[in-house]
Design a protein around this motif. Structure first.
Motif, short mmCIF file in Angstrom:
data_model
loop_
_atom_site.label_atom_id
_atom_site.label_comp_id
_atom_site.label_asym_id
_atom_site.label_seq_id
_atom_site.Cartn_x
_atom_site.Cartn_y
_atom_site.Cartn_z
N PHE A 92 0.87 -1.18 0.00
CA PHE A 92 0.00 0.00 0.00
C PHE A 92 0.90 1.22 0.00
CE2 PHE A 92 -3.13 -3.00 1.74
CZ PHE A 92 -4.25 -2.63 1.01
N ARG A 93 0.82 2.00 -1.06
CA ARG A 93 1.66 3.19 -1.19
C ARG A 93 0.80 4.43 -1.09
NH1 ARG A 93 6.10 0.77 -4.33
NH2 ARG A 93 5.36 -1.34 -4.66
N LEU A 94 1.36 5.47 -0.55
CA LEU A 94 0.64 6.73 -0.49
C LEU A 94 1.64 7.88 -0.50
CD1 LEU A 94 -0.58 7.19 3.16
CD2 LEU A 94 0.47 5.09 2.43
N LYS A 95 1.11 9.07 -0.59
CA LYS A 95 1.97 10.25 -0.58
C LYS A 95 1.54 11.17 0.56
CE LYS A 95 3.06 10.58 -5.52
NZ LYS A 95 4.45 10.17 -5.46
N ASP A 96 2.51 11.83 1.16
CA ASP A 96 2.12 12.81 2.17
C ASP A 96 1.79 14.13 1.46
OD1 ASP A 96 4.49 14.12 1.62
OD2 ASP A 96 5.47 13.54 3.51
N MET A 102 5.28 7.42 0.60
CA MET A 102 5.20 6.71 1.89
C MET A 102 4.63 5.33 1.61
SD MET A 102 5.90 9.34 3.98
CE MET A 102 5.36 8.84 5.61
N MET A 103 4.78 4.45 2.59
CA MET A 103 4.12 3.15 2.45
C MET A 103 3.64 2.66 3.80
SD MET A 103 7.53 0.93 1.75
CE MET A 103 6.86 -0.71 1.72
N LEU A 104 2.69 1.72 3.74
CA LEU A 104 2.24 1.06 4.97
C LEU A 104 3.04 -0.23 5.04
CD1 LEU A 104 -1.60 1.69 4.70
CD2 LEU A 104 0.08 2.92 6.09
N GLY A 105 3.80 -0.40 6.11
CA GLY A 105 4.81 -1.45 6.17
C GLY A 105 4.25 -2.86 6.03
N PRO A 106 4.77 -3.62 5.03
CA PRO A 106 4.40 -5.03 4.88
C PRO A 106 5.29 -5.93 5.76
CG PRO A 106 5.70 -4.33 2.99
CD PRO A 106 5.61 -3.14 3.91
N THR A 107 6.44 -5.44 6.15
CA THR A 107 7.41 -6.12 7.00
C THR A 107 8.51 -5.08 7.25
OG1 THR A 107 8.99 -7.94 7.15
CG2 THR A 107 8.52 -7.16 4.95
N HIS A 108 9.33 -5.28 8.29
CA HIS A 108 10.13 -4.14 8.76
C HIS A 108 11.64 -4.33 8.80
CE1 HIS A 108 6.26 -2.45 10.11
NE2 HIS A 108 6.89 -1.32 10.34
N GLU A 109 12.18 -5.25 8.03
CA GLU A 109 13.63 -5.50 8.10
C GLU A 109 14.45 -4.22 8.04
OE1 GLU A 109 11.58 -7.43 6.51
OE2 GLU A 109 12.06 -9.45 7.24
N GLU A 110 14.12 -3.35 7.09
CA GLU A 110 14.91 -2.15 6.87
C GLU A 110 14.95 -1.27 8.12
OE1 GLU A 110 12.86 -3.49 4.77
OE2 GLU A 110 13.76 -3.52 2.78
N LYS A 136 0.45 -4.99 10.12
CA LYS A 136 1.13 -4.98 8.82
C LYS A 136 0.08 -4.80 7.72
CE LYS A 136 5.36 -6.59 9.98
NZ LYS A 136 5.73 -5.76 11.13
N TYR A 137 0.56 -4.30 6.61
CA TYR A 137 -0.34 -4.06 5.47
C TYR A 137 0.22 -4.71 4.22
CZ TYR A 137 -2.40 -0.75 8.61
OH TYR A 137 -3.00 -0.19 9.70
N ARG A 138 -0.58 -5.54 3.60
CA ARG A 138 -0.19 -6.09 2.30
C ARG A 138 -1.44 -6.14 1.44
NH1 ARG A 138 3.72 -11.21 4.06
NH2 ARG A 138 5.14 -9.93 5.31
N ASP A 139 -1.32 -5.58 0.26
CA ASP A 139 -2.47 -5.58 -0.63
C ASP A 139 -2.51 -6.94 -1.35
OD1 ASP A 139 -4.66 -4.86 -2.01
OD2 ASP A 139 -3.75 -3.18 -3.10
N GLU A 140 -2.86 -7.97 -0.58
CA GLU A 140 -2.86 -9.34 -1.09
C GLU A 140 -3.76 -9.45 -2.32
OE1 GLU A 140 -1.21 -11.94 0.14
OE2 GLU A 140 -0.64 -11.37 2.19
N ALA A 141 -3.29 -10.21 -3.30
CA ALA A 141 -4.09 -10.39 -4.51
C ALA A 141 -5.39 -11.13 -4.17
CB ALA A 141 -3.31 -11.18 -5.55
N ARG A 142 -5.30 -12.07 -3.23
CA ARG A 142 -6.47 -12.86 -2.89
C ARG A 142 -6.67 -12.88 -1.37
NH1 ARG A 142 -3.90 -15.22 -7.18
NH2 ARG A 142 -2.37 -16.15 -5.78
N PRO A 143 -7.18 -11.78 -0.80
CA PRO A 143 -7.50 -11.85 0.63
C PRO A 143 -8.53 -12.95 0.81
CG PRO A 143 -8.39 -9.83 -0.36
CD PRO A 143 -7.60 -10.52 -1.42
N ARG A 144 -8.45 -13.68 1.91
CA ARG A 144 -9.24 -14.90 1.95
C ARG A 144 -9.54 -15.31 3.37
NH1 ARG A 144 -7.30 -19.88 2.73
NH2 ARG A 144 -8.73 -21.52 2.14
#
Ligand code: ATP
Ligand code: MG
Length: 579
Positions: A92-96, A102-110, A136-144
């Motif tokens: 999920f990407r967005l702009k301020d 900006m993005m909504l974190g799918p995972t946080h390694e960085e 966490k946020y992931r725009d899953e292709a197939r939420p289920r």
């Protein structure tokens, strides 16, 4: 219950397919907001908190410390590791307001890597394990399946930081043991399988799968103890076969045989073998797909597999990641006139062929194997096409489906297939992120060394659904003790003033003893029948009924799982519940 924010439903929600989804909605634990996005209601939050408690306890046990990062993150760190692009449409990407990405974190390694870099600089600071329980946020292709695969979900993610490989191995093992304890406590049957590390990079990687028919992951296991996610299974490669006396390849008319079945039937009729009938495994099926790279470029790929196997989408996705797999469409055929649909053979494929399409074959296609395959002419196939003599592919690919009975790669026997839900994933990331973000510390000799990392995830919200997936029966949910939203579901059955007052007293006594009690004190319109139905649906493991017997100092205790009812003297109630 007279005040609890809850509406139980008699009917399954229309969009629900799996039991956990149906029951968690019907029993008032979660409520859908949008596809893959759910609200947690009071009962659901209580279970979620109990899952989190187990995880926190086991993380603290191995010395991991809790932190929390924001979900809203800037682009730059993901840029440094190339994941802003690699993550593709899943982010999920967005702009301020200033136009920054900006993005909504799918995972946080960085961000974990950068935080440690920010604060630490010496080998003396390590080892370190830190974790968070966070959205966490992931725009899953197939939420289920409700919260099983959400687009917003809760994950526990930890990261370990070590100065050398031996340290990473220790941190990894500590996490592995903590995970074993976590999943033992959650109470479902699980397997630990070798996993493909996919887009994350790194070497050692294992997944914890809850064994479940409704799971999306297929895993394999052998009698000798090999267990792997189907993506991670490597094919046992047969030895090459001498082909000096193999007959020359010959193209034959095979009209109207665009499928493997029609082809095999035709071969047995028109070109019968002396030794045995033709089988699908004698044919080489060439499957075309398009790989879409994260930057949007499309590249065709041809995959040759024995005709008795399909290309397995998940195995293929795992090997080509971060590229995504798309169908080869009519317009792609139009762009490659050498390809004759249904009759595609190696002659038209390969980087050096006219089509220029990269051609990768299953590892079973070793030199000397003989194939029936497309002749690149409508209605025609080639017989006795010998790998290594008549064609050479551009390489091999692990994309063919794994079948029950295939040999385990470690020689531990034939594989059996089963399904599971991925609950946890542990990775030895190695130095990939530390290198990209320059996380270095001074070692004992005053030399700068790159830190080596592990990353470890548990699906926290998914765990609630995974537990519900096995902890239910026809009547509703049946929580294990450690996860139940309450210890006791107390029902007052009767309008008699003495009974009502008695139930109130039992309630006070039980909470006085430190038990969590859901008290169905609804009077008036709610019949005992409705109360019992709700209790069964909600799934608290112990149901106490204060009713007729109360006059004689007796209450009924019902075990939700077994249905067993016992009359217990009031004086013995606590001992019975503790028992
Ligand atoms: P999956 O293959 O199920 O998509 P993943 O490989 O993407 O999972 P990781 O990136 O390893 O998962 O995330 C760690 C854990 O988070 C997973 O083991 C899983 O339990 C959980 N998880 C991942 N994606 C989701 C999701 N969409 N909804 C709920 N939980 C999830
Ligand atoms: Mg995923």
């Amino acid at each position: 219950m007279s005040r609890l924010f809850l509406r139980t439903l008699r009917d399954d929600p229309a969009d629900a397919e799996v039991p956990s989804h149906k029951l968690l909605v019907r029993a008032g634990y979660v409520r859908r907001v949008a596809p893959g996005i759910y609200s947690w209601l009071p009962l659901g939050l209580k279970v979620l908190a109990k899952v989190e408690k187990i995880i926190r306890e086991e993380m603290e046990e191995i010395g991991a410390q809790e932190v929390r990062f924001p979900a809203l993150l800037p682009r730059e760190p993901y840029e440094a590791t190339n994941r802003w692009v690699e993550y593709g449409p899943n982010v999920f990407r967005l702009k301020d307001r200033k136009g920054n990405d900006m993005m909504l974190g799918p995972t946080h390694e960085e961000f974990f890597t950068l935080l440690v870099k920010d604060l630490y600089s010496s080998y003396k600071d390590l080892p370190l394990s830190i974790y968070q329980i966070q959205t966490k946020y992931r725009d899953e292709a197939r939420p289920r399946a409700g919260i099983l695969r959400g687009r917003e979900f809760i994950m526990k993610d930890s990261y370990s930081f070590d100065v050398d490989d031996a340290g990473l191995e220790r941190s990894y093992q500590a996490h592995r043991e903590a995970y074993v304890r976590i999943f033992d406590r959650l109470g479902f049957e699980y397997v630990i399988v070798h996993a493909q590390s996919g887009a994350m990079g790194g070497s050692a990687s294992e997944e914890f799968l809850a064994v479940s028919e409704t799971g999306e992951d297929t895993f394999v296991r052998s009698p000798g103890g090999y267990a792997a996610n189907v993506e991670a299974v490597t094919t046992v490669v047969p030895d090459a076969i001498p082909y000096d006396d193999a007959p020359a390849a010959h193209a034959e008319q095979t009209p109207e045989t665009p499928t493997i079945d029609t082809l095999v039937d035709h071969l047995n009729e028109a070109f019968p073998r002396d030794d045995r009938p033709w089988e699908a495994a004698d044919t080489l099926k060439n499957v075309l797909v398009i790989l879409r790279q994260p930057d949007g470029t499309r590249e065709p790929l041809a995959i040759g597999v024995p005709g008795d196997r399909e290309v397995d989408a998940k195995r293929l996705e795992a090997v080509v990641s971060p590229a995504e797999v798309e169908p080869f469409e009519a317009k792609d055929f139009a762009a490659h006139p050498a390809l004759v649909k249904g009759y595609i053979g190696p002659g038209a494929l390969g980087a050096d062929s006219d089509s220029g399409i990269r051609y990768l074959v299953d590892p079973r296609v070793v030199d000397g194997t003989r194939w029936v395959t497309g002749a690149n002419v409508e209605g025609s196939h080639v017989i006795d096409l010998v790998a290594g003599r008549d064609f050479t592919a551009d390489g091999t690919i692990e994309a063919a489906e794994v079948k029950a009975g295939d040999p385990a790669p470690d020689g531990s026997g034939p594989l059996e297939l089963a399904r599971g839900i991925e609950m946890g994933h542990i990775f030895q990331l190695g130095r990939k992120y530390a290198e990209a973000l320059e996380l270095k510390v001074l070692d004992e000799n005053g030399k700068l060394v790159t830190v080596t990392m592990g990353s470890y995830g548990v699906g926290v919200s998914r765990a609630v659904a995974a537990v519900a997936e096995y902890a239910h029966d026809d009547l509703g949910l049946v929580w294990p003790k450690e996860l139940s939203p309450f210890d006791v579901h107390l029902i007052v059955a009767g309008k008699d003033e003495a009974v009502v007052a008695g139930a109130e007293q039992v309630y006070q006594d039980l909470i006085g003893e430190g038990l969590e009690v859901l008290f169905d004190d609804r009077l008036g319109k709610v019949s005992p029948g409705v109360k019992f139905k709700d209790a069964e649906l909600i799934g608290v493991p112990t149901i106490v009924v204060v009713g007729k017997g109360f006059a004689d100092g007796v209450v009924e205790v019902k075990d939700r799982a077994t249905g067993e009812r016992t009359d217990v003297a009031l004086a013995d109630l606590m001992a019975h519940l503790r028992g």
